[in-house]
Structures are given as C-alpha cells and as structure tokens.
Design a protein around this motif. Structure first.
Motif, PDB file in Angstrom:
ATOM      1  N   ASN A 119       4.027  -2.898   7.222  1.00  0.00           N
ATOM      2  CA  ASN A 119       4.421  -3.708   5.864  1.00  0.00           C
ATOM      3  C   ASN A 119       3.430  -3.315   4.791  1.00  0.00           C
ATOM      4  O   ASN A 119       3.704  -2.960   3.631  1.00  0.00           O
ATOM      5  CB  ASN A 119       4.064  -5.004   6.405  1.00  0.00           C
ATOM      6  CG  ASN A 119       4.850  -5.966   5.006  1.00  0.00           C
ATOM      7  OD1 ASN A 119       4.111  -5.941   3.965  1.00  0.00           O
ATOM      8  ND2 ASN A 119       6.108  -6.819   5.109  1.00  0.00           N
ATOM      9  N   ALA A 120       2.161  -3.273   5.231  1.00  0.00           N
ATOM     10  CA  ALA A 120       0.960  -3.009   3.903  1.00  0.00           C
ATOM     11  C   ALA A 120       1.145  -1.471   3.559  1.00  0.00           C
ATOM     12  O   ALA A 120       1.097  -1.246   2.268  1.00  0.00           O
ATOM     13  CB  ALA A 120      -0.539  -3.209   4.762  1.00  0.00           C
ATOM     14  N   ILE A 121       1.382  -0.415   4.538  1.00  0.00           N
ATOM     15  CA  ILE A 121       1.439   0.813   3.920  1.00  0.00           C
ATOM     16  C   ILE A 121       2.658   1.062   3.206  1.00  0.00           C
ATOM     17  O   ILE A 121       2.407   1.749   2.108  1.00  0.00           O
ATOM     18  CB  ILE A 121       1.671   1.634   5.524  1.00  0.00           C
ATOM     19  CG1 ILE A 121       0.197   1.790   5.877  1.00  0.00           C
ATOM     20  CG2 ILE A 121       2.117   3.214   4.979  1.00  0.00           C
ATOM     21  CD1 ILE A 121       0.120   2.633   7.369  1.00  0.00           C
ATOM     22  N   HIS A 122       3.799   0.499   3.650  1.00  0.00           N
ATOM     23  CA  HIS A 122       4.807   0.712   2.487  1.00  0.00           C
ATOM     24  C   HIS A 122       4.920  -0.017   1.326  1.00  0.00           C
ATOM     25  O   HIS A 122       5.157   0.395   0.387  1.00  0.00           O
ATOM     26  CB  HIS A 122       6.256   0.422   3.282  1.00  0.00           C
ATOM     27  CG  HIS A 122       6.677   1.112   4.231  1.00  0.00           C
ATOM     28  ND1 HIS A 122       7.947   1.992   3.632  1.00  0.00           N
ATOM     29  CD2 HIS A 122       6.517   1.608   5.506  1.00  0.00           C
ATOM     30  CE1 HIS A 122       8.212   2.878   4.462  1.00  0.00           C
ATOM     31  NE2 HIS A 122       7.470   2.625   5.811  1.00  0.00           N
ATOM     32  N   THR A 123       4.250  -1.224   1.435  1.00  0.00           N
ATOM     33  CA  THR A 123       3.981  -2.259   0.210  1.00  0.00           C
ATOM     34  C   THR A 123       3.084  -1.193  -0.988  1.00  0.00           C
ATOM     35  O   THR A 123       3.250  -0.990  -2.135  1.00  0.00           O
ATOM     36  CB  THR A 123       3.290  -3.250   0.487  1.00  0.00           C
ATOM     37  OG1 THR A 123       4.008  -4.109   1.197  1.00  0.00           O
ATOM     38  CG2 THR A 123       2.691  -4.059  -0.805  1.00  0.00           C
ATOM     39  N   TYR A 124       1.996  -0.721  -0.397  1.00  0.00           N
ATOM     40  CA  TYR A 124       1.250  -0.063  -1.413  1.00  0.00           C
ATOM     41  C   TYR A 124       1.458   1.546  -1.702  1.00  0.00           C
ATOM     42  O   TYR A 124       0.918   2.020  -2.622  1.00  0.00           O
ATOM     43  CB  TYR A 124      -0.389  -0.303  -0.842  1.00  0.00           C
ATOM     44  CG  TYR A 124      -0.911  -1.500  -1.130  1.00  0.00           C
ATOM     45  CD1 TYR A 124      -1.083  -2.190  -2.260  1.00  0.00           C
ATOM     46  CD2 TYR A 124      -0.729  -2.585   0.082  1.00  0.00           C
ATOM     47  CE1 TYR A 124      -1.546  -3.560  -2.267  1.00  0.00           C
ATOM     48  CE2 TYR A 124      -1.257  -3.794   0.007  1.00  0.00           C
ATOM     49  CZ  TYR A 124      -1.600  -4.322  -1.028  1.00  0.00           C
ATOM     50  OH  TYR A 124      -2.041  -5.608  -1.385  1.00  0.00           O
ATOM     51  N   ALA A 125       2.067   2.035  -0.868  1.00  0.00           N
ATOM     52  CA  ALA A 125       2.651   3.332  -1.209  1.00  0.00           C
ATOM     53  C   ALA A 125       3.618   3.324  -2.178  1.00  0.00           C
ATOM     54  O   ALA A 125       3.676   4.263  -3.280  1.00  0.00           O
ATOM     55  CB  ALA A 125       3.329   3.973   0.108  1.00  0.00           C
ATOM     56  N   GLY A 126       4.584   2.331  -2.299  1.00  0.00           N
ATOM     57  CA  GLY A 126       5.313   2.063  -3.184  1.00  0.00           C
ATOM     58  C   GLY A 126       6.781   2.396  -2.551  1.00  0.00           C
ATOM     59  O   GLY A 126       6.951   2.766  -1.480  1.00  0.00           O
ATOM     60  N   VAL A 127       7.854   2.173  -3.407  1.00  0.00           N
ATOM     61  CA  VAL A 127       9.261   2.006  -2.936  1.00  0.00           C
ATOM     62  C   VAL A 127       9.879   3.636  -2.639  1.00  0.00           C
ATOM     63  O   VAL A 127      10.573   3.867  -1.733  1.00  0.00           O
ATOM     64  CB  VAL A 127      10.481   1.461  -4.055  1.00  0.00           C
ATOM     65  CG1 VAL A 127      10.124   0.097  -4.267  1.00  0.00           C
ATOM     66  CG2 VAL A 127      10.332   2.227  -5.324  1.00  0.00           C
ATOM     67  N   GLN A 128       9.124   4.653  -3.082  1.00  0.00           N
ATOM     68  CA  GLN A 128       9.245   5.736  -2.579  1.00  0.00           C
ATOM     69  C   GLN A 128       9.242   6.304  -1.126  1.00  0.00           C
ATOM     70  O   GLN A 128       9.952   6.929  -0.807  1.00  0.00           O
ATOM     71  CB  GLN A 128       8.474   6.673  -3.349  1.00  0.00           C
ATOM     72  CG  GLN A 128       8.584   6.770  -4.919  1.00  0.00           C
ATOM     73  CD  GLN A 128       7.404   5.887  -5.615  1.00  0.00           C
ATOM     74  OE1 GLN A 128       7.250   4.789  -5.127  1.00  0.00           O
ATOM     75  NE2 GLN A 128       6.564   6.503  -6.774  1.00  0.00           N
ATOM     76  N   LEU A 129       8.291   5.608  -0.378  1.00  0.00           N
ATOM     77  CA  LEU A 129       8.040   5.865   1.004  1.00  0.00           C
ATOM     78  C   LEU A 129       9.156   5.443   1.797  1.00  0.00           C
ATOM     79  O   LEU A 129       9.577   6.033   2.536  1.00  0.00           O
ATOM     80  CB  LEU A 129       6.744   4.958   1.275  1.00  0.00           C
ATOM     81  CG  LEU A 129       6.502   5.383   2.977  1.00  0.00           C
ATOM     82  CD1 LEU A 129       6.231   6.862   3.031  1.00  0.00           C
ATOM     83  CD2 LEU A 129       5.216   4.654   3.067  1.00  0.00           C
ATOM     84  N   ARG A 130       9.866   4.272   1.281  1.00  0.00           N
ATOM     85  CA  ARG A 130      10.885   3.793   2.393  1.00  0.00           C
ATOM     86  C   ARG A 130      12.143   4.907   1.991  1.00  0.00           C
ATOM     87  O   ARG A 130      12.736   5.177   2.840  1.00  0.00           O
ATOM     88  CB  ARG A 130      11.369   2.431   1.838  1.00  0.00           C
ATOM     89  CG  ARG A 130      12.606   2.018   2.735  1.00  0.00           C
ATOM     90  CD  ARG A 130      12.813   0.506   2.454  1.00  0.00           C
ATOM     91  NE  ARG A 130      11.773  -0.109   3.347  1.00  0.00           N
ATOM     92  CZ  ARG A 130      11.456  -1.564   3.445  1.00  0.00           C
ATOM     93  NH1 ARG A 130      12.100  -2.244   2.380  1.00  0.00           N
ATOM     94  NH2 ARG A 130      10.723  -1.965   4.270  1.00  0.00           N
ATOM     95  N   THR A 131      12.432   5.359   1.066  1.00  0.00           N
ATOM     96  CA  THR A 131      13.403   6.234   0.278  1.00  0.00           C
ATOM     97  C   THR A 131      13.168   7.679   1.222  1.00  0.00           C
ATOM     98  O   THR A 131      14.234   8.361   1.725  1.00  0.00           O
ATOM     99  CB  THR A 131      13.451   6.507  -1.030  1.00  0.00           C
ATOM    100  OG1 THR A 131      13.842   5.210  -1.771  1.00  0.00           O
ATOM    101  CG2 THR A 131      14.580   7.559  -1.478  1.00  0.00           C
ATOM    102  N   ALA A 132      11.738   8.002   1.296  1.00  0.00           N
ATOM    103  CA  ALA A 132      11.654   9.369   1.919  1.00  0.00           C
ATOM    104  C   ALA A 132      11.718   9.247   3.299  1.00  0.00           C
ATOM    105  O   ALA A 132      12.419  10.090   4.115  1.00  0.00           O
ATOM    106  CB  ALA A 132      10.099   9.702   1.720  1.00  0.00           C
ATOM    107  N   CYS A 133      11.575   8.064   4.000  1.00  0.00           N
ATOM    108  CA  CYS A 133      11.872   7.883   5.216  1.00  0.00           C
ATOM    109  C   CYS A 133      13.245   7.901   5.612  1.00  0.00           C
ATOM    110  O   CYS A 133      13.571   8.260   6.640  1.00  0.00           O
ATOM    111  CB  CYS A 133      11.042   6.284   5.783  1.00  0.00           C
ATOM    112  SG  CYS A 133       9.303   6.621   5.974  1.00  0.00           S
ATOM    113  N   ALA A 134      14.082   7.139   4.789  1.00  0.00           N
ATOM    114  CA  ALA A 134      15.288   7.074   4.914  1.00  0.00           C
ATOM    115  C   ALA A 134      15.934   8.351   4.899  1.00  0.00           C
ATOM    116  O   ALA A 134      16.901   8.476   5.583  1.00  0.00           O
ATOM    117  CB  ALA A 134      16.111   6.110   3.902  1.00  0.00           C
ATOM    118  N   GLU A 135      15.566   9.427   4.288  1.00  0.00           N
ATOM    119  CA  GLU A 135      16.087  10.614   3.936  1.00  0.00           C
ATOM    120  C   GLU A 135      15.617  11.472   5.368  1.00  0.00           C
ATOM    121  O   GLU A 135      16.669  12.199   5.828  1.00  0.00           O
ATOM    122  CB  GLU A 135      15.615  11.298   2.794  1.00  0.00           C
ATOM    123  CG  GLU A 135      15.918  10.794   1.543  1.00  0.00           C
ATOM    124  CD  GLU A 135      15.348  11.279   0.271  1.00  0.00           C
ATOM    125  OE1 GLU A 135      14.391  12.204   0.525  1.00  0.00           O
ATOM    126  OE2 GLU A 135      15.601  11.033  -0.859  1.00  0.00           O
TER     127      GLU A 135
END
Length: 259
Positions: A119-135
């Motif tokens: 949770n912390a890593i995704h929060t402070y990385a920003g929404v781009q991280l979830r998108t990159a993981c989803a790809e």
C-alpha cells in the motif's frame, strides 16, 4: 500551487472520477485530507489520467517524500562488506531498487489506508505504478507465481526501480516449501536487479506481515540466501535489509553481527 492546493486538486479530481464519490465532503483538517487522498489512490483502478493530474500529483508526492526526509544509501554505514541494516520507511530510501512484497494480482493493495508495504509503495509512487503493473500482468496473462520477481520504474519514489515479488503465505505450520519459496523471492530479486544493471537493492521483510511467515525464520532465510548468492556469483551488488519494527531490527542485527 501550494502543497495544500495540490492536495485539494487531487482529491477533487479523484472524487469526480467515480459517481459514488462525487458528493463526498472534503474535510478541513489536513491529516484527514491526507487520509482521504491516500484512500482514493488506494481504491483507484488502473486507467488513463490527464497529464495535468500527473504533473500535480508528481509534485505533491515528491514534496511529501522530501518532507519525510530521504535517506541515501551513500550515507549509510555497512554492517558487513556490501551489506546494510537500516530501520525506516522504505518509500523514503534512495538506492537502485526497493523490494515490494506484492500479492499475486500484482496491482497493489486496494484496502484504503492499509498499513502494508504494498500500500505504501503504491501510494507514494503514484497512480502510474498500478498502471505499469497492470500492463505487465495483462501481457503475462495469469497471476504472478510465488517466488518470482517483476521490475517497474519507481516513478515518484526516490529509488530508481521497484522490484515486486510475491512471498509465500503461511497458513499453519511452516513447511519446507514455504522456506524454499521465500528463498526464491530473494534470489529472483537479486538476479533481476543485476540483469538490469542495478547496483543496490533494499529488501523489506518479505512475507512476515499479512502472509504470517515467522519473523526470525524469514530473517535467517533472507540473510543466508543473500550471503550465498553474493559468494557464489561473486556479486558486488549492495544489499540493504530494511526493517520497520524494532523486533526485526534486533533479529537482523544479531544475525549480521554474529561471527
């Protein structure tokens, strides 16, 4: 924009994305605003977002991390040659890569304001991280296997990359397979880092939180696996064992200072 103005802008934009959130009242208290913003980051599905949003978000998150205080590996003292022990917030650590203890979906933690490292890593990385993981996961076509590793940019984190690994879930007695899979997490992360010319890596205490791996056993596996890897491959990669809890610091310090 001030930091307060950025936060309000981000909250309003995220609330407007979903019909069920649009009537949500924004609290006046700063800490409550921060909790609301983090919750909105946490529940947001991976999808496109405007460049204006990213510009404001990136400035906001980088300033939040700056205010927390960034720790650079160059300022740390090794406890052994090439090995460091550091207690603190991994999202404020500047090094080659930090390790994220992910789940098999590899999309981050969707539980609002949850205390896990994912949770912390995704929060402070920003929404781009979830998108990159989803790809990454869309190309893979199936959930991530335990003991493997994936690499993404770190986006707004001070490190260069995030390496995501899924540790074993301990449901009862600790068995040999659990130990082997945890060791595989550490080896996979080290190999992936070196394949990408990453010279330093920070390991969190994989599987010891929500996945219930005993802290002392997990630390022993972590230290043994990293030590063996560096010796067998003659690797010069620098390794930080990052801990958050006092008990983990004590466990690792004993393991790393015992002759």
């Amino acid at each position: 924009m001030t930091q307060n103005e950025r936060r309000i802008y981000l909250i309003r934009t995220l609330l407007s994305e979903e019909a069920q959130y649009r009537d949500t009242e924004i609290p006046s208290d700063e800490q409550q605003q921060k909790r609301l913003l983090r919750a909105l980051f946490n529940v947001r599905m991976p999808k496109s977002v405007s460049q204006d949003f990213l510009t404001v978000q990136d400035a906001y998150l980088q300033e939040e991390t700056r205010q927390k205080g960034i720790t650079d590996i160059a300022d740390l003292t090794p406890i052994q040659e090439g090995i460091y022990l550091w207690q603190g917030d991994i999202t404020a650590l500047r090094c080659g890569a930090i390790i994220n203890a992910a789940n098999s979906q590899m999309l981050g933690c969707f539980c609002p304001n949850h205390g896990c490292i994912d949770n912390a890593i995704h929060t402070y990385a920003g929404v781009q991280l979830r998108t990159a993981c989803a790809e990454l996961m869309e190309r893979q076509g199936h959930e991530e296997e335990t003991g493997r590793a994936k690499l993404t940019p770190a986006f707004n984190l001070p490190c260069d990359y995030v390496i995501h690994t899924v540790g074993p879930i301990v449901g009862g007695w600790l068995i040999r397979k659990d130990r082997e899979l945890l060791a595989s997490c550490y080896r996979s992360c080290l190999k992936l880092a070196e394949q990408n010319d990453i010279n330093s890596i920070a390991f969190c205490c994989i599987s010891t939180g929500e996945f219930h791996f005993p802290n002392d056993k997990a630390a022993q596996i972590a230290v043994n696996t990293v030590t063996e890897y560096r010796e067998q491959t003659h690797s010069k990669i620098e390794v930080i064992f990052n801990v958050f809890k006092d008990i983990d610091f004590q466990i690792y310090r004993k393991l790393l200072t015992t002759d």
